[in-house]
Scaffold this motif. Structure first.
Motif, PDB file in Angstrom:
ATOM      1  N   LEU A  39       0.963  -1.239   0.069  1.00 19.27           N
ATOM      2  CA  LEU A  39      -0.056   0.064   0.129  1.00 19.27           C
ATOM      3  C   LEU A  39       0.914   1.405  -0.014  1.00 19.27           C
ATOM      4  CD1 LEU A  39      -2.497   1.527   0.333  1.00 19.27           C
ATOM      5  CD2 LEU A  39      -2.576   1.146   2.661  1.00 19.27           C
ATOM      6  N   ASN A  40       1.874   1.392   0.684  1.00 18.46           N
ATOM      7  CA  ASN A  40       2.762   2.386   0.940  1.00 18.46           C
ATOM      8  C   ASN A  40       3.266   2.721  -0.496  1.00 18.46           C
ATOM      9  OD1 ASN A  40       2.527   3.480   3.587  1.00 18.46           O
ATOM     10  ND2 ASN A  40       3.701   1.693   4.217  1.00 18.46           N
ATOM     11  N   GLN A  41       3.848   1.710  -1.229  1.00 20.28           N
ATOM     12  CA  GLN A  41       4.310   1.720  -2.514  1.00 20.28           C
ATOM     13  C   GLN A  41       3.418   2.345  -3.645  1.00 20.28           C
ATOM     14  OE1 GLN A  41       6.156  -2.087  -3.480  1.00 20.28           O
ATOM     15  NE2 GLN A  41       7.840  -1.775  -1.835  1.00 20.28           N
ATOM     16  N   THR A  63      -2.018   4.512  10.223  1.00 23.06           N
ATOM     17  CA  THR A  63      -3.124   4.103  11.197  1.00 23.06           C
ATOM     18  C   THR A  63      -3.050   2.403  11.356  1.00 23.06           C
ATOM     19  OG1 THR A  63      -4.727   3.503   9.113  1.00 23.06           O
ATOM     20  CG2 THR A  63      -4.638   5.669  10.272  1.00 23.06           C
ATOM     21  N   GLY A  64      -2.074   1.768  11.241  1.00 20.21           N
ATOM     22  CA  GLY A  64      -1.966   0.311  11.398  1.00 20.21           C
ATOM     23  C   GLY A  64      -2.182  -0.617  10.167  1.00 20.21           C
ATOM     24  N   ASP A  65      -3.661  -0.286   9.783  1.00 21.74           N
ATOM     25  CA  ASP A  65      -4.131  -1.038   8.797  1.00 21.74           C
ATOM     26  C   ASP A  65      -4.352  -0.174   7.525  1.00 21.74           C
ATOM     27  OD1 ASP A  65      -6.363   0.153   9.569  1.00 21.74           O
ATOM     28  OD2 ASP A  65      -7.825  -1.503   9.239  1.00 21.74           O
ATOM     29  N   GLY A  66      -4.007   0.812   7.597  1.00 18.60           N
ATOM     30  CA  GLY A  66      -4.044   1.960   6.366  1.00 18.60           C
ATOM     31  C   GLY A  66      -3.214   3.093   6.506  1.00 18.60           C
ATOM     32  N   MET A  67      -4.046   4.212   6.240  1.00 16.27           N
ATOM     33  CA  MET A  67      -3.380   5.352   6.260  1.00 16.27           C
ATOM     34  C   MET A  67      -4.313   6.605   6.211  1.00 16.27           C
ATOM     35  SD  MET A  67      -1.042   5.762   3.006  1.00 16.27           S
ATOM     36  CE  MET A  67      -0.345   4.310   2.944  1.00 16.27           C
ATOM     37  N   ALA A  68      -3.869   7.628   6.625  1.00 16.34           N
ATOM     38  CA  ALA A  68      -4.801   9.134   6.181  1.00 16.34           C
ATOM     39  C   ALA A  68      -3.710   9.894   5.534  1.00 16.34           C
ATOM     40  CB  ALA A  68      -5.319   9.811   7.503  1.00 16.34           C
ATOM     41  N   LEU A  69      -4.081  10.325   4.487  1.00 14.63           N
ATOM     42  CA  LEU A  69      -3.287  11.492   3.626  1.00 14.63           C
ATOM     43  C   LEU A  69      -4.069  12.906   3.994  1.00 14.63           C
ATOM     44  CD1 LEU A  69      -2.393   9.462   0.599  1.00 14.63           C
ATOM     45  CD2 LEU A  69      -1.111   9.671   2.498  1.00 14.63           C
ATOM     46  N   VAL A  70      -3.394  13.597   4.684  1.00 15.85           N
ATOM     47  CA  VAL A  70      -4.114  14.818   4.655  1.00 15.85           C
ATOM     48  C   VAL A  70      -3.270  16.104   3.583  1.00 15.85           C
ATOM     49  CG1 VAL A  70      -4.388  16.765   6.263  1.00 15.85           C
ATOM     50  CG2 VAL A  70      -4.241  14.359   7.172  1.00 15.85           C
ATOM     51  N   PHE A  71      -4.145  16.458   2.815  1.00 22.44           N
ATOM     52  CA  PHE A  71      -3.668  17.245   1.662  1.00 22.44           C
ATOM     53  C   PHE A  71      -3.807  18.737   2.176  1.00 22.44           C
ATOM     54  CE2 PHE A  71      -4.232  13.605  -0.453  1.00 22.44           C
ATOM     55  CZ  PHE A  71      -3.091  13.569  -1.404  1.00 22.44           C
ATOM     56  N   TYR A  72      -2.912  19.659   2.050  1.00 20.66           N
ATOM     57  CA  TYR A  72      -3.213  21.008   2.087  1.00 20.66           C
ATOM     58  C   TYR A  72      -3.082  21.959   0.890  1.00 20.66           C
ATOM     59  CZ  TYR A  72      -2.603  20.022   7.202  1.00 20.66           C
ATOM     60  OH  TYR A  72      -2.645  19.454   8.469  1.00 20.66           O
ATOM     61  N   LEU A  89      -4.802  -0.258  -8.379  1.00 19.98           N
ATOM     62  CA  LEU A  89      -5.106  -1.472  -7.583  1.00 19.98           C
ATOM     63  C   LEU A  89      -5.644  -2.830  -8.577  1.00 19.98           C
ATOM     64  CD1 LEU A  89      -7.036  -0.112  -4.410  1.00 19.98           C
ATOM     65  CD2 LEU A  89      -4.801  -1.709  -4.556  1.00 19.98           C
ATOM     66  N   LYS A  90      -5.984  -2.353  -9.579  1.00 20.70           N
ATOM     67  CA  LYS A  90      -6.538  -3.334 -10.555  1.00 20.70           C
ATOM     68  C   LYS A  90      -5.423  -4.489 -10.793  1.00 20.70           C
ATOM     69  CE  LYS A  90     -10.115  -0.424 -12.704  1.00 20.70           C
ATOM     70  NZ  LYS A  90     -10.587   0.119 -13.744  1.00 20.70           N
ATOM     71  N   GLU A  91      -4.271  -3.943 -10.837  1.00 25.01           N
ATOM     72  CA  GLU A  91      -3.117  -4.761 -11.065  1.00 25.01           C
ATOM     73  C   GLU A  91      -2.543  -5.656  -9.740  1.00 25.01           C
ATOM     74  OE1 GLU A  91       0.050  -2.060 -12.557  1.00 25.01           O
ATOM     75  OE2 GLU A  91      -1.371  -1.230 -14.139  1.00 25.01           O
ATOM     76  N   HIS A  92      -3.315  -5.233  -8.577  1.00 26.53           N
ATOM     77  CA  HIS A  92      -2.929  -5.853  -7.371  1.00 26.53           C
ATOM     78  C   HIS A  92      -4.109  -6.425  -6.678  1.00 26.53           C
ATOM     79  CE1 HIS A  92       1.122  -3.891  -7.152  1.00 26.53           C
ATOM     80  NE2 HIS A  92       0.620  -3.031  -7.922  1.00 26.53           N
ATOM     81  N   PRO A  93      -4.786  -7.556  -7.352  1.00 27.15           N
ATOM     82  CA  PRO A  93      -5.995  -8.026  -6.728  1.00 27.15           C
ATOM     83  C   PRO A  93      -5.828  -8.600  -5.503  1.00 27.15           C
ATOM     84  CG  PRO A  93      -4.984  -9.683  -8.251  1.00 27.15           C
ATOM     85  CD  PRO A  93      -4.040  -8.490  -8.344  1.00 27.15           C
ATOM     86  N   ARG A  94      -4.873  -8.871  -4.803  1.00 27.84           N
ATOM     87  CA  ARG A  94      -4.584  -9.246  -3.558  1.00 27.84           C
ATOM     88  C   ARG A  94      -4.834  -8.330  -2.388  1.00 27.84           C
ATOM     89  NH1 ARG A  94       0.385 -12.889  -1.883  1.00 27.84           N
ATOM     90  NH2 ARG A  94       0.557 -10.987  -1.197  1.00 27.84           N
ATOM     91  N   LEU A  95      -4.581  -7.071  -2.946  1.00 28.73           N
ATOM     92  CA  LEU A  95      -4.838  -5.750  -1.786  1.00 28.73           C
ATOM     93  C   LEU A  95      -6.207  -5.197  -2.164  1.00 28.73           C
ATOM     94  CD1 LEU A  95      -3.264  -4.376   0.105  1.00 28.73           C
ATOM     95  CD2 LEU A  95      -2.489  -2.832  -1.769  1.00 28.73           C
ATOM     96  N   GLN A  96      -6.778  -5.393  -1.123  1.00 30.77           N
ATOM     97  CA  GLN A  96      -8.351  -4.807  -1.263  1.00 30.77           C
ATOM     98  C   GLN A  96      -8.416  -3.529  -0.140  1.00 30.77           C
ATOM     99  OE1 GLN A  96     -11.431  -7.788  -0.774  1.00 30.77           O
ATOM    100  NE2 GLN A  96     -10.828  -9.038  -2.251  1.00 30.77           N
ATOM    101  N   LEU A  97      -8.770  -2.592  -0.883  1.00 32.38           N
ATOM    102  CA  LEU A  97      -8.898  -1.452   0.077  1.00 32.38           C
ATOM    103  C   LEU A  97     -10.092  -0.659   0.065  1.00 32.38           C
ATOM    104  CD1 LEU A  97      -6.226   0.361   0.986  1.00 32.38           C
ATOM    105  CD2 LEU A  97      -6.024   1.567  -1.110  1.00 32.38           C
ATOM    106  N   ARG A  98     -10.300  -0.091   1.155  1.00 29.34           N
ATOM    107  CA  ARG A  98     -11.228   1.024   1.280  1.00 29.34           C
ATOM    108  C   ARG A  98     -10.700   2.335   1.458  1.00 29.34           C
ATOM    109  NH1 ARG A  98     -14.008  -3.221   4.795  1.00 29.34           N
ATOM    110  NH2 ARG A  98     -12.367  -2.626   6.328  1.00 29.34           N
ATOM    111  N   MET A  99     -11.610   3.196   0.739  1.00 32.33           N
ATOM    112  CA  MET A  99     -10.981   4.639   0.610  1.00 32.33           C
ATOM    113  C   MET A  99     -12.330   5.720   0.873  1.00 32.33           C
ATOM    114  SD  MET A  99      -8.213   4.709  -2.276  1.00 32.33           S
ATOM    115  CE  MET A  99      -9.225   3.810  -3.613  1.00 32.33           C
ATOM    116  N   GLY A 100     -11.914   6.427   1.757  1.00 34.26           N
ATOM    117  CA  GLY A 100     -13.191   7.556   1.754  1.00 34.26           C
ATOM    118  C   GLY A 100     -12.636   9.002   2.158  1.00 34.26           C
ATOM    119  N   ILE A 101     -13.635   9.920   1.545  1.00 39.75           N
ATOM    120  CA  ILE A 101     -13.124  11.314   2.050  1.00 39.75           C
ATOM    121  C   ILE A 101     -14.368  11.879   2.789  1.00 39.75           C
ATOM    122  CG2 ILE A 101     -12.568  13.599   0.635  1.00 39.75           C
ATOM    123  CD1 ILE A 101     -11.647  11.906  -1.854  1.00 39.75           C
ATOM    124  N   PRO A 102     -13.994  12.290   3.812  1.00 44.65           N
ATOM    125  CA  PRO A 102     -15.002  12.813   4.804  1.00 44.65           C
ATOM    126  C   PRO A 102     -15.329  14.298   4.184  1.00 44.65           C
ATOM    127  CG  PRO A 102     -13.074  12.876   5.995  1.00 44.65           C
ATOM    128  CD  PRO A 102     -12.783  12.207   4.767  1.00 44.65           C
TER     129      PRO A 102
END
Length: 102
Positions: A39-41, A63-72, A89-102
């Protein structure tokens, strides 16, 4: 409040992209480490990440199981970053990710 103190306070608006790895807690410790590294890569390869980081306008919080990116930068930056990551991520099917923007 004294005028001197008022000058030191500078407000900024931040735009946040939250991410977490689906099923992280069910993975072995080795697989957890690999998933976070992968994920970091992927995130670091994102153009939006690189632009904001180069400008000194990004905060990355693990965050342990992910991250928060804070854009200024712009309000569109986290959405653009999420789109870039989702394409890769389509090229990395083993890595399933949830993403959200509050």
């Amino acid at each position: 409040m004294s005028p001197e103190v008022k000058k030191e306070i500078q407000l900024e608006i931040a735009h946040v992209l939250f991410m977490d790895i689906v099923g992280y807690s069910k993975l072995s410790i080795n697989d957890q480490n690999r998933a976070v590294e992968e994920l970091n890569q992927l995130v670091r390869a994102s153009e939006q990440f690189q632009l904001a980081e180069a400008a000194g306008r990004l905060l990355k919080i693990a965050t342990g199981d992910g991250m928060a990116l804070v854009f200024y930068t712009s309000p569109e930056a986290p959405a653009q970053c999420a789109l870039e990551i989702s394409r890769v991520l389509k090229e990395h099917p083993r890595l399933q990710l949830r993403m959200g923007i509050p």
